[in-house]
Design a protein around this motif. Structure first.
Motif, short mmCIF file in Angstrom:
data_model
loop_
_atom_site.label_atom_id
_atom_site.label_comp_id
_atom_site.label_asym_id
_atom_site.label_seq_id
_atom_site.Cartn_x
_atom_site.Cartn_y
_atom_site.Cartn_z
N GLY A 1 -6.59 4.21 -5.75
CA GLY A 1 -5.86 4.81 -6.86
C GLY A 1 -5.75 6.32 -6.75
O GLY A 1 -4.84 6.92 -7.30
N GLY B 1 -6.46 2.18 1.51
CA GLY B 1 -5.64 1.66 2.60
C GLY B 1 -4.26 2.26 2.58
O GLY B 1 -4.00 3.25 1.89
N THR C 1 0.03 0.83 3.14
CA THR C 1 0.91 -0.30 3.36
C THR C 1 2.26 0.24 3.81
O THR C 1 2.85 1.05 3.10
CB THR C 1 1.09 -1.12 2.06
OG1 THR C 1 -0.21 -1.42 1.54
CG2 THR C 1 1.83 -2.41 2.34
P1 ADP Z 1 -0.72 7.93 -0.60
O1 ADP Z 1 0.73 8.19 -0.73
O2 ADP Z 1 -1.61 8.94 -1.25
O3 ADP Z 1 -1.14 7.57 0.77
P2 ADP Z 1 -0.36 5.20 -1.33
O4 ADP Z 1 0.81 5.08 -2.27
O5 ADP Z 1 -0.15 4.87 0.10
O6 ADP Z 1 -0.98 6.64 -1.52
O7 ADP Z 1 -1.55 4.31 -1.89
C1 ADP Z 1 -2.00 4.44 -3.21
C2 ADP Z 1 -3.38 3.89 -3.34
O8 ADP Z 1 -3.39 2.51 -2.96
C3 ADP Z 1 -4.37 4.61 -2.45
O9 ADP Z 1 -5.61 4.72 -3.15
C4 ADP Z 1 -4.52 3.69 -1.26
O10 ADP Z 1 -5.81 3.82 -0.71
C5 ADP Z 1 -4.28 2.30 -1.89
N1 ADP Z 1 -3.69 1.32 -0.96
C6 ADP Z 1 -2.44 1.31 -0.45
N2 ADP Z 1 -2.26 0.25 0.38
C7 ADP Z 1 -3.43 -0.43 0.38
C8 ADP Z 1 -3.89 -1.61 1.03
N3 ADP Z 1 -3.14 -2.33 1.87
N4 ADP Z 1 -5.16 -1.99 0.79
C9 ADP Z 1 -5.96 -1.28 -0.02
N5 ADP Z 1 -5.58 -0.17 -0.67
C10 ADP Z 1 -4.33 0.25 -0.49
#
Ligand code: ADP
Ligand code: MG
Length: 312
Positions: free
Chosen positions: A29, A122, A124
């Motif tokens: 988050g 993570g 995605t």
């Molecule tokens: P950022 O733009 O800061 O990288 P994201 O939108 O990619 O943030 O991700 C938002 C939150 O969701 C972050 O805390 C990230 O760690 C988590 N997150 C994203 N994808 C995954 C995943 N596949 N598994 C676990 N956590 C995820």
């Protein structure tokens, strides 16, 4: 490509579970996660990727992919003698298929929860299907078990039945399919071995290759009896004992522990492991020769069958 809002909701819903560990300050988050390492411990970090078409088949059961992608990382932490704590996932996925993501998460969390591991973050992104996991664990200062710690005269052991996973994959064996699709990382076993083992590695590339890695790191050698290899009876029935042994040597993806114990601790080892559900087999004794020989019926044996070499 940026995820759509509804896709992001799916990721949050599936992956953002309430943190169960008291040592996680900030979890999914925020921009990054924050965790606390207890005083007197060291942080152990490993990363492993599974790529569709290389490490699992296109169309593989997502529950298995979720399990395996975590299991292979837990196996690496176990081989260091570390207790697993926190994990982050980089998921590359061609399209956000809800059923696939939910299956993946089911396999992942079933294993994570059994070992009290928190998913702390993570990423995605769209891409060819691939999962990269970074797993972190802790170990008391200077207690980690390295590949390089063995001495001449130490006994060499392996857990389980190497070759079974490769057999299940190659021959599509229904009865043994779990050993490839849902390998059980030897986390609790490794922690029990930590004080006895002088060196340890997990068997991922194949027993022969991983024995060589351990021997190279410790600058040692061994002459090992082919017939001392623990092989599942079903492999011997189907392939005969020699081919079954070669599959055990070269198959890979076993995620068993290969470790050495000083001779004076071998009785203690036998007592500690006697009630384990996974067998522990002595393969032989390490020497100063700095090479590995396989022995069959008293003579050096050069495995000729390379057909089972690890495919990845
Ligand atoms: P950022 O733009 O800061 O990288 P994201 O939108 O990619 O943030 O991700 C938002 C939150 O969701 C972050 O805390 C990230 O760690 C988590 N997150 C994203 N994808 C995954 C995943 N596949 N598994 C676990 N956590 C995820
Ligand atoms: Mg991101």
């Amino acid at each position: 490509m940026k995820l759509l809002a509804r896709e992001f909701e799916l990721i949050e819903r599936v992956f953002a579970r309430a943190s169960k560990r008291h040592d996680v300050t900030i979890s999914i988050g925020d921009d990054a996660a924050i965790t606390r390492v207890p005083a007197g411990y060291e942080l152990v970090t490993t990363t492993d990727s599974l790529v569709a078409g290389t490490h699992f088949e296109h169309g593989a059961d997502p529950v298995s992919v979720g399990h395996r992608s975590l299991a292979v990382n837990l196996s690496d932490l176990a081989a260091m003698g570390a207790e697993p704590c926190w994990v982050s996932i980089a998921l590359h996925i061609p399209a956000l298929d809800e059923a696939w993501v939910e299956g993946f998460a089911a396999g992942f969390f079933a294993l994570a929860e059994r070992h009290n591991i928190d998913l702390i973050g993570g990423d995605t992104v769209r891409g060819w299907l691939a999962v990269t996991i970074t797993a972190q664990g802790i170990v008391p200062e200077d207690a980690a078990v390295l590949r390089s710690g063995a001495h001449a005269g130490d006994a060499l052991y392996v857990t389980g039945f190497p070759g079974t996973a490769a057999f299940a994959r190659i021959f599509k064996d229904q009865e043994l399919s779990k050993s490839f699709e849902f390998p059980e990382p030897r986390v609790t076993e490794a922690l029990a071995l930590r004080d006895m083992a002088s060196a340890m590695i997990d068997v991922s590339d194949g027993l022969d290759s991983d024995i060589r890695q351990l021997l190279r790191a410790s600058r040692l050698g061994a002459a090992l009896d082919v017939q001392a290899l623990p092989v599942e009876a079903r492999l011997v029935e189907r392939l005969g004992s020699l081919k079954a042994a070669e599959l055990a040597m070269f198959g890979g993806e076993d995620y068993e522990l290969l470790f050495t114990v000083p001779e004076h601790l071998t009785q203690k080892l036998a007592a500690v492991t006697s009630d384990w559900s996974v067998p522990v087999t002595r393969l032989g004794t390490l020497n100063d020769a700095e090479k590995l020989s396989w022995i069959l019926d008293g003579a050096v044996y050069t495995p000729r069958e390379q057909e089972f070499r690890h495919f990845a």
